[in-house]
Each structure stands twice: as C-alpha cells, then as structure tokens.
Motif scaffolding. Structure first.
Motif, PDB file in Angstrom:
ATOM      1  N   VAL A  94     -21.783   8.782   0.090  1.00 31.31           N
ATOM      2  CA  VAL A  94     -20.715   7.946   0.732  1.00 31.31           C
ATOM      3  C   VAL A  94     -20.019   8.821   1.798  1.00 31.31           C
ATOM      4  O   VAL A  94     -18.920   9.266   1.563  1.00 31.31           O
ATOM      5  N   PRO A  95     -20.570   8.545   2.924  1.00 27.12           N
ATOM      6  CA  PRO A  95     -19.777   9.445   3.846  1.00 27.12           C
ATOM      7  C   PRO A  95     -18.245   9.141   4.174  1.00 27.12           C
ATOM      8  O   PRO A  95     -17.766  10.326   4.652  1.00 27.12           O
ATOM      9  N   ALA A  96     -18.234   8.054   4.094  1.00 27.58           N
ATOM     10  CA  ALA A  96     -16.576   7.706   4.272  1.00 27.58           C
ATOM     11  C   ALA A  96     -15.776   8.169   3.277  1.00 27.58           C
ATOM     12  O   ALA A  96     -15.837   7.448   2.134  1.00 27.58           O
ATOM     13  N   ARG A  97     -15.190   9.353   3.455  1.00 30.58           N
ATOM     14  CA  ARG A  97     -14.342   9.772   2.468  1.00 30.58           C
ATOM     15  C   ARG A  97     -13.319   9.052   1.801  1.00 30.58           C
ATOM     16  O   ARG A  97     -12.891   9.440   0.735  1.00 30.58           O
ATOM     17  N   ALA A 103     -12.494   4.316  -4.015  1.00 31.59           N
ATOM     18  CA  ALA A 103     -13.246   3.962  -5.461  1.00 31.59           C
ATOM     19  C   ALA A 103     -12.832   4.585  -6.718  1.00 31.59           C
ATOM     20  O   ALA A 103     -12.879   4.178  -7.735  1.00 31.59           O
ATOM     21  N   LYS A 104     -12.790   5.845  -6.373  1.00 28.36           N
ATOM     22  CA  LYS A 104     -12.286   6.564  -7.606  1.00 28.36           C
ATOM     23  C   LYS A 104     -11.016   6.281  -8.375  1.00 28.36           C
ATOM     24  O   LYS A 104     -10.815   5.992  -9.421  1.00 28.36           O
ATOM     25  N   ALA A 105     -10.164   5.956  -7.532  1.00 29.03           N
ATOM     26  CA  ALA A 105      -8.859   5.283  -7.567  1.00 29.03           C
ATOM     27  C   ALA A 105      -8.836   4.075  -8.584  1.00 29.03           C
ATOM     28  O   ALA A 105      -8.316   3.872  -9.630  1.00 29.03           O
ATOM     29  N   VAL A 106      -9.670   3.144  -7.923  1.00 25.84           N
ATOM     30  CA  VAL A 106      -9.833   1.930  -8.489  1.00 25.84           C
ATOM     31  C   VAL A 106     -10.682   1.876  -9.916  1.00 25.84           C
ATOM     32  O   VAL A 106     -10.143   1.313 -10.925  1.00 25.84           O
ATOM     33  N   VAL A 107     -11.526   2.734  -9.941  1.00 25.62           N
ATOM     34  CA  VAL A 107     -12.246   2.937 -11.462  1.00 25.62           C
ATOM     35  C   VAL A 107     -11.514   3.530 -12.379  1.00 25.62           C
ATOM     36  O   VAL A 107     -11.368   3.064 -13.393  1.00 25.62           O
ATOM     37  N   GLY A 244      -5.967  12.494   0.309  1.00 27.25           N
ATOM     38  CA  GLY A 244      -6.894  11.639   1.255  1.00 27.25           C
ATOM     39  C   GLY A 244      -6.960  12.462   2.442  1.00 27.25           C
ATOM     40  O   GLY A 244      -8.005  12.970   2.993  1.00 27.25           O
ATOM     41  N   ALA A 245      -5.718  13.096   2.883  1.00 32.55           N
ATOM     42  CA  ALA A 245      -5.792  13.925   4.112  1.00 32.55           C
ATOM     43  C   ALA A 245      -6.262  15.246   4.024  1.00 32.55           C
ATOM     44  O   ALA A 245      -7.139  15.641   4.897  1.00 32.55           O
ATOM     45  N   VAL A 246      -6.525  15.788   2.783  1.00 34.89           N
ATOM     46  CA  VAL A 246      -7.012  17.019   2.582  1.00 34.89           C
ATOM     47  C   VAL A 246      -8.632  16.899   2.520  1.00 34.89           C
ATOM     48  O   VAL A 246      -9.392  17.322   3.084  1.00 34.89           O
ATOM     49  N   LEU A 247      -8.813  15.670   1.822  1.00 39.87           N
ATOM     50  CA  LEU A 247     -10.306  15.357   1.569  1.00 39.87           C
ATOM     51  C   LEU A 247     -10.761  15.088   3.124  1.00 39.87           C
ATOM     52  O   LEU A 247     -12.171  15.514   3.225  1.00 39.87           O
ATOM     53  N   ARG A 248     -10.304  14.489   4.067  1.00 43.91           N
ATOM     54  CA  ARG A 248     -10.779  14.076   5.322  1.00 43.91           C
ATOM     55  C   ARG A 248     -10.917  15.298   6.266  1.00 43.91           C
ATOM     56  O   ARG A 248     -11.716  15.358   6.950  1.00 43.91           O
TER      57      ARG A 248
END
Length: 252
Positions: A94-97, A103-107, A244-248
């Motif tokens: 899943v390249p879109a970080r 997805a992790k947050a939803v699950v 999210g900012a760090v992940l991107r």
C-alpha cells in the motif's frame, strides 16, 4: 479498483484486519483489556457499603486500568511491524502511506470498540449486582457513561496508534502514551492550587475524557461530560496527525 473489484481503501483495511486477527498477542490483549476492566470495576463496586456515590462511575472505574492495555495494544499494531521490518512489506503493498494509517486506525478502532463494549456492559452488570441501590442500566445518564466509556477506549487506542507511528519504537511509544494519560491526574494530586487542579482536569486527556462517566454532580465537574471526551478526541487527532506527518516524510 484492482482485479478483486475492491476499492483500495477496503483492500488496505482487509489486509490490516488479516494481520491483526492472525496475531495471537493482539487477541490476548483484547481479552486482557476486557477482563481487567470488568474485574477492577467489580472489585471497586464490591467494596461500597454506603450511599452518596456515582454508581456508573464506580462500576466503570476499571476503564482507568483497562486503558493501559488498550494503549499497549495500539502501540503493538505499529511497533511490532517496525520491530520485525514488516512495515516495508506493508508500505510496498500500500504505497499511499496515509491510507495505511487510516486503515490501521479503522481496524484497531473497530476491534477496541467491540472489546470495549463487552467490557463496559460487563462492568455495568457487575455494578448493578454489587452496588447497593444502583440505578437501572438503561437510564439516560448511565447510557451516556457507557457509550462514552467505549468511545474513550477507542480514542486512547487511536492516540497510541498515532504516537507509535511518530516514535516507531514500541517501548518508547508505550511510555509516552501512558505518561500522557496518567501524568495530569498525578500532578493534579500533587498541586494544592484548586484553580490549577481544575485546569489540569480540563486539558489532560485522561481526566477530561473520563468526565463522560459522571452521572451525578455534573454542575461541579471541571468540564462537561461530552466536552471532556472532545478534549481526548483532540489529543487523539493530534497524535494521528503527528504520526501521519512522520510516516509521510521519513523512510520506513
């Protein structure tokens, strides 16, 4: 869409769910969160022998302990992948970080909501059986305390998830989340200035968020029940935005 006909975000959620449900540690932590929450709530309820208490808050007191397990669970979902290097596979699939984070947050949020519902209902049932003169579990304030407690646990898990993406080290992330949760109440017990104590209860994620459990003496609360839960939601949103900012911006 891909060959399976599923949108990309649904495929990402399905992948995250597959990883989590096949992880035995995740299941054990969910079960532990339920057992600890109900056990502490029942033990607290069983010690009360007089009136003048908030029955719902007493019955749900186990949430203050169960949240620690939920926080560790939220961190594990991210820290485990960074620790094993599986995060590289996840980001390759899943390249879109931002989609990975969502997805992790939803699950994780859905799983914690399910476990939290069981824990809260079990705690209220134990309180109804053990507390003298306990009110019905279906009255308005008690229902608000129940729903709010489930949402509280979900928000704690999301806060932990976001900080885990920001820190990446599981032990450090767990310590950071637990410090954020318990530091404000500890400082509030140490300081002697009533005004400062009130402000700490308004801005701290744990004291503000747990105001949603109150069913009596609402006029004397430092912050209104739903407003307090909103403060915790802001903390969780800030954690997810930071993660999210760090992940991107940083390499896996």
């Amino acid at each position: 869409m891909n060959a399976t006909g599923l949108p990309a975000w649904r495929r990402a959620c399905r992948a995250e769910w597959t990883k989590l449900r096949t992880e035995s540690g995740f299941r054990w932590l969910l079960a532990c969160a339920v057992v600890v929450t109900v056990a502490v709530g029942a033990a607290t309820s069983g010690t009360v022998r007089c009136c003048g208490y908030d029955p719902a808050r007493l019955a749900l007191s186990g949430v203050t302990v169960g949240q620690a397990v939920v926080a560790v669970l939220g961190v594990l979902c991210v820290g485990g992948e960074y620790g094993t290097g599986m995060i590289h596979t996840t980001l390759s699939a899943v390249p879109a970080r931002t989609r990975v984070l969502a997805a992790k947050a939803v699950v994780v949020g859905a799983a914690v909501a399910g476990a939290g519902l069981v824990a809260v209902l079990g705690s209220l049932l134990a309180g109804h059986l053990l507390l003298p003169g306990a009110p019905s579990m279906t009255d308005g304030p008690t229902l608000r305390a129940a729903v709010g407690s489930v949402l509280y646990l979900v928000l704690v898990a999301l806060l932990a998830l976001g900080l885990a993406f920001a820190v990446r080290e599981g032990a450090v992330a767990s310590g950071t989340v637990l410090a954020l949760l318990y530091l404000f109440p500890l400082i509030g017990h140490v300081v002697t200035d009533p005004w400062l104590q009130r402000q700490l209860s308004r801005v701290g994620p744990m004291p503000a968020g747990l105001a949603v459990q109150a069913t009596t003496g609402l006029d004397h609360l430092p912050i209104a029940p739903w407003t307090g839960l909103g403060v915790l939601a802001l903390w969780a949103a800030a954690g997810l935005l930071l993660g999210g900012a760090v992940l991107r911006r940083r390499d896996a």
